[in-house]
Design a protein around this motif. Structure first.
Motif, short mmCIF file in Angstrom:
data_model
loop_
_atom_site.label_atom_id
_atom_site.label_comp_id
_atom_site.label_asym_id
_atom_site.label_seq_id
_atom_site.Cartn_x
_atom_site.Cartn_y
_atom_site.Cartn_z
N VAL A 132 0.85 -1.20 0.00
CA VAL A 132 0.00 0.00 0.00
C VAL A 132 0.87 1.24 0.00
N TRP A 133 1.91 1.26 0.85
CA TRP A 133 2.81 2.42 0.88
C TRP A 133 3.54 2.58 -0.46
N ALA A 134 3.92 1.50 -1.05
CA ALA A 134 4.59 1.58 -2.36
C ALA A 134 3.65 2.14 -3.42
N ASN A 135 2.39 1.73 -3.38
CA ASN A 135 1.41 2.27 -4.34
C ASN A 135 1.20 3.76 -4.14
N ILE A 136 1.13 4.17 -2.90
CA ILE A 136 0.95 5.60 -2.62
C ILE A 136 2.16 6.40 -3.12
N LEU A 137 3.35 5.90 -2.83
CA LEU A 137 4.56 6.59 -3.26
C LEU A 137 4.70 6.61 -4.79
N LEU A 138 4.27 5.56 -5.45
CA LEU A 138 4.32 5.53 -6.91
C LEU A 138 3.23 6.39 -7.55
N THR A 139 2.15 6.62 -6.85
CA THR A 139 1.04 7.42 -7.36
C THR A 139 1.36 8.91 -7.32
N LEU A 140 2.10 9.33 -6.31
CA LEU A 140 2.38 10.76 -6.14
C LEU A 140 3.04 11.42 -7.36
N PRO A 141 4.06 10.85 -7.97
CA PRO A 141 4.64 11.51 -9.15
C PRO A 141 3.65 11.66 -10.31
N PHE A 142 2.78 10.67 -10.48
CA PHE A 142 1.79 10.75 -11.56
C PHE A 142 0.75 11.84 -11.27
N LEU A 143 0.31 11.91 -10.01
CA LEU A 143 -0.64 12.97 -9.66
C LEU A 143 -0.02 14.35 -9.84
N VAL A 144 1.21 14.50 -9.44
CA VAL A 144 1.89 15.78 -9.63
C VAL A 144 2.00 16.10 -11.12
N ALA A 145 2.33 15.11 -11.91
CA ALA A 145 2.45 15.33 -13.36
C ALA A 145 1.09 15.69 -13.98
N PHE A 146 0.04 15.01 -13.58
CA PHE A 146 -1.28 15.29 -14.14
C PHE A 146 -1.80 16.66 -13.73
N ILE A 147 -1.39 17.15 -12.60
CA ILE A 147 -1.85 18.46 -12.14
C ILE A 147 -0.90 19.57 -12.56
N ALA A 148 0.40 19.35 -12.41
CA ALA A 148 1.38 20.42 -12.63
C ALA A 148 1.61 20.72 -14.11
N VAL A 149 1.61 19.72 -14.97
CA VAL A 149 1.91 19.97 -16.39
C VAL A 149 0.84 20.84 -17.03
N PRO A 150 -0.45 20.56 -16.90
CA PRO A 150 -1.44 21.48 -17.47
C PRO A 150 -1.39 22.88 -16.87
N LEU A 151 -1.12 22.97 -15.57
CA LEU A 151 -0.98 24.30 -14.97
C LEU A 151 0.22 25.04 -15.55
N TRP A 152 1.30 24.32 -15.76
CA TRP A 152 2.49 24.93 -16.35
C TRP A 152 2.20 25.41 -17.76
N TRP A 153 1.48 24.59 -18.56
CA TRP A 153 1.10 25.02 -19.92
C TRP A 153 0.23 26.26 -19.88
N THR A 154 -0.68 26.31 -18.92
CA THR A 154 -1.59 27.45 -18.82
C THR A 154 -0.84 28.72 -18.46
N PHE A 155 0.06 28.63 -17.51
CA PHE A 155 0.79 29.83 -17.10
C PHE A 155 1.86 30.22 -18.13
N LYS A 156 2.37 29.25 -18.85
CA LYS A 156 3.39 29.54 -19.85
C LYS A 156 2.80 30.31 -21.03
N ARG A 157 1.62 29.89 -21.50
CA ARG A 157 0.95 30.54 -22.62
C ARG A 157 -0.50 30.84 -22.25
N PRO A 158 -0.74 31.93 -21.55
CA PRO A 158 -2.12 32.23 -21.17
C PRO A 158 -2.96 32.59 -22.40
#
Length: 73
Positions: free
Chosen positions: A5-31
């Motif tokens: 369970v801990w391994a799944n949580i730790l492996l999920t965090l980078p994907f969640l960050v990528a799914f949230i941060a990349v679109p935000l980065w695209w939005t702020f980069k080219r509004p």
């Protein structure tokens, strides 16, 4: 919780960050400054011009409705 369970949580965090941060980065980069409707306006201008040309052509070539026609004997 088990180690799996801990391994799944730790492996999920980078994907969640990528799914949230990349679109935000695209939005702020080219509004988005505003919608560009140039192509839509050009399409509508062409469509109305074509319809007007067809109407003018139909008005010029219109024949009377009840003109008797002769058939070959």
């Amino acid at each position: 919780m088990t180690a799996i369970v801990w391994a799944n949580i730790l492996l999920t965090l980078p994907f969640l960050v990528a799914f949230i941060a990349v679109p935000l980065w695209w939005t702020f980069k080219r509004p988005q400054t505003g919608a560009d409707h140039a192509e839509a306006r050009a399409y509508l201008r062409t469509r109305t011009a074509f319809a007007e040309a067809l109407a003018r052509r139909a008005a010029r070539t219109r024949t009377p409705a009840h003109t008797p026609t002769r058939t070959a004997a």
